[in-house]
Scaffold this motif. Structure first.
Motif, mmCIF file in Angstrom:
data_model
loop_
_atom_site.group_PDB
_atom_site.id
_atom_site.type_symbol
_atom_site.label_atom_id
_atom_site.label_comp_id
_atom_site.label_asym_id
_atom_site.label_seq_id
_atom_site.Cartn_x
_atom_site.Cartn_y
_atom_site.Cartn_z
ATOM 1 N N SER A 16 0.855 -1.176 0.000
ATOM 2 C CA SER A 16 0.000 0.000 0.000
ATOM 3 C C SER A 16 0.895 1.231 0.000
ATOM 4 N N ILE A 17 0.335 2.323 -0.495
ATOM 5 C CA ILE A 17 1.070 3.577 -0.500
ATOM 6 C C ILE A 17 0.187 4.661 0.103
ATOM 7 N N GLU A 18 0.755 5.359 1.060
ATOM 8 C CA GLU A 18 0.084 6.479 1.685
ATOM 9 C C GLU A 18 0.571 7.734 0.974
ATOM 10 N N VAL A 19 -0.323 8.405 0.266
ATOM 11 C CA VAL A 19 0.034 9.603 -0.481
ATOM 12 C C VAL A 19 -0.376 10.806 0.359
ATOM 13 N N ARG A 20 0.597 11.591 0.751
ATOM 14 C CA ARG A 20 0.364 12.796 1.553
ATOM 15 C C ARG A 20 0.391 13.991 0.614
ATOM 16 N N VAL A 21 -0.808 14.434 0.233
ATOM 17 C CA VAL A 21 -0.953 15.527 -0.725
ATOM 18 C C VAL A 21 -0.937 16.836 0.057
ATOM 19 N N GLU A 57 -2.857 19.442 4.352
ATOM 20 C CA GLU A 57 -2.480 18.121 3.836
ATOM 21 C C GLU A 57 -3.667 17.168 3.896
ATOM 22 N N THR A 58 -3.851 16.424 2.835
ATOM 23 C CA THR A 58 -4.862 15.371 2.788
ATOM 24 C C THR A 58 -4.141 14.058 2.530
ATOM 25 N N VAL A 59 -4.442 13.049 3.323
ATOM 26 C CA VAL A 59 -3.805 11.744 3.175
ATOM 27 C C VAL A 59 -4.763 10.809 2.450
ATOM 28 N N VAL A 60 -4.255 10.204 1.371
ATOM 29 C CA VAL A 60 -5.032 9.254 0.579
ATOM 30 C C VAL A 60 -4.220 7.965 0.521
ATOM 31 N N THR A 61 -4.822 6.849 0.906
ATOM 32 C CA THR A 61 -4.121 5.566 0.890
ATOM 33 C C THR A 61 -4.655 4.699 -0.235
ATOM 34 N N VAL A 62 -3.734 4.131 -0.993
ATOM 35 C CA VAL A 62 -4.085 3.208 -2.068
ATOM 36 C C VAL A 62 -3.533 1.845 -1.670
ATOM 37 N N ASP A 113 10.346 10.530 -15.166
ATOM 38 C CA ASP A 113 10.574 11.611 -14.206
ATOM 39 C C ASP A 113 9.744 11.447 -12.932
ATOM 40 N N ALA A 114 8.591 10.821 -13.036
ATOM 41 C CA ALA A 114 7.702 10.662 -11.887
ATOM 42 C C ALA A 114 7.803 9.284 -11.231
ATOM 43 N N ALA A 115 8.475 8.353 -11.868
ATOM 44 C CA ALA A 115 8.468 6.952 -11.425
ATOM 45 C C ALA A 115 9.304 6.705 -10.170
ATOM 46 N N PHE A 116 8.852 5.725 -9.402
ATOM 47 C CA PHE A 116 9.570 5.233 -8.231
ATOM 48 C C PHE A 116 9.312 3.738 -8.123
ATOM 49 N N VAL A 117 10.173 3.060 -7.412
ATOM 50 C CA VAL A 117 10.033 1.611 -7.239
ATOM 51 C C VAL A 117 9.364 1.348 -5.895
ATOM 52 N N LEU A 118 8.282 0.592 -5.930
ATOM 53 C CA LEU A 118 7.564 0.205 -4.725
ATOM 54 C C LEU A 118 7.988 -1.212 -4.351
ATOM 55 N N ARG A 119 8.596 -1.341 -3.182
ATOM 56 C CA ARG A 119 9.065 -2.654 -2.730
ATOM 57 C C ARG A 119 8.409 -3.071 -1.417
ATOM 58 N N ASP A 120 8.269 -2.132 -0.519
ATOM 59 C CA ASP A 120 7.815 -2.426 0.838
ATOM 60 C C ASP A 120 6.324 -2.712 0.882
ATOM 61 N N GLU A 121 5.909 -3.238 2.016
ATOM 62 C CA GLU A 121 4.483 -3.473 2.197
ATOM 63 C C GLU A 121 3.724 -2.170 2.328
ATOM 64 N N LYS A 122 4.394 -1.135 2.850
ATOM 65 C CA LYS A 122 3.745 0.175 2.951
ATOM 66 C C LYS A 122 4.783 1.245 2.648
ATOM 67 N N ALA A 123 4.418 2.173 1.794
ATOM 68 C CA ALA A 123 5.312 3.268 1.424
ATOM 69 C C ALA A 123 4.565 4.589 1.611
ATOM 70 N N VAL A 124 5.328 5.667 1.700
ATOM 71 C CA VAL A 124 4.749 7.000 1.829
ATOM 72 C C VAL A 124 5.298 7.867 0.708
ATOM 73 N N SER A 125 4.424 8.616 0.053
ATOM 74 C CA SER A 125 4.812 9.549 -0.995
ATOM 75 C C SER A 125 4.275 10.933 -0.644
ATOM 76 N N TYR A 126 5.138 11.931 -0.696
ATOM 77 C CA TYR A 126 4.738 13.307 -0.433
ATOM 78 C C TYR A 126 4.594 14.028 -1.765
ATOM 79 N N ILE A 127 3.443 14.662 -1.959
ATOM 80 C CA ILE A 127 3.172 15.376 -3.215
ATOM 81 C C ILE A 127 2.659 16.766 -2.858
#
Length: 130
Positions: A16-21, A57-62, A113-127
Motif C-alpha cells: 500500500s502507499i500512503e500519499v500525503r498531498v 495536507e490530505t492523506v489518501v491511501t491506495v 521523471d515521476a516513477a519510483f520503485v515500490l518494494r515495501d508493504e507500505k510506502a509514503v509519498s509526499y506530493i
C-alpha cells in the motif's frame, strides 16, 4: 485454477502507499490520487483512491498495489466531477502534481521523471499541488 492461484500470489505480495498531498488551500471538493505504471501513465490508471480535501495536507491511501515501478498523479477535484478540468488549450484549471515533484516543460512530465520503485508493504509519498 491457475488464475486463482496467481491472483492469490499477487495479493500476498501486495503493498500500500500512503500519499500525503500537501499544499491544499481549501476544503473544496475531493483530493484524487491515481497510481500508474508506464503503460497506463496519463491514461486510465489501474489504482486510484480519494479523500475529502483538508486544508494543508490530505492523506489518501491506495491499497493492494503489486511491487513494481509506479508513478503517482494527484489533483484537487474542486467541483467533484471526477476529472481534472482543463481550459480550451488543454491546460489544467485545477491544481495537480506528480510523484517525485516531476514537471514537464510544455505539458506533463515523462513517466521516468515521476516513477519510483515500490518494494515495501507500505510506502509514503509526499506530493505538493501546484
Amino acid at each position: 485454477m491457475l488464475a486463482s492461484s496467481v491472483g492469490a500470489a499477487s495479493l500476498a505480495s501486495a503493498a500500500s502507499i500512503e500519499v500525503r498531498v500537501q499544499g491544499i488551500t481549501s476544503t473544496k471538493g475531493t483530493v484524487r490520487v491515481a497510481i500508474c505504471d508506464k503503460a497506463t501513465f496519463l491514461k486510465d490508471c489501474p489504482y486510484a483512491a480519494s479523500a475529502a480535501a483538508r486544508v494543508g495536507e490530505t492523506v489518501v491511501t491506495v491499497d493492494d498495489l503489486p511491487p513494481g515501478t509506479w508513478a503517482v498523479l494527484s489533483f484537487q477535484d474542486e467541483n467533484d466531477n471526477g476529472k481534472l478540468d482543463r481550459n480550451a488549450l488543454g491546460i489544467p484549471k485545477e491544481r495537480y502534481a506528480f510523484s517525485r515533484d516531476a514537471r514537464g516543460r510544455f505539458g506533463p512530465p515523462s513517466f521516468e521523471d515521476a516513477a519510483f520503485v515500490l518494494r515495501d508493504e507500505k510506502a509514503v509519498s509526499y506530493i505538493k499541488l501546484r
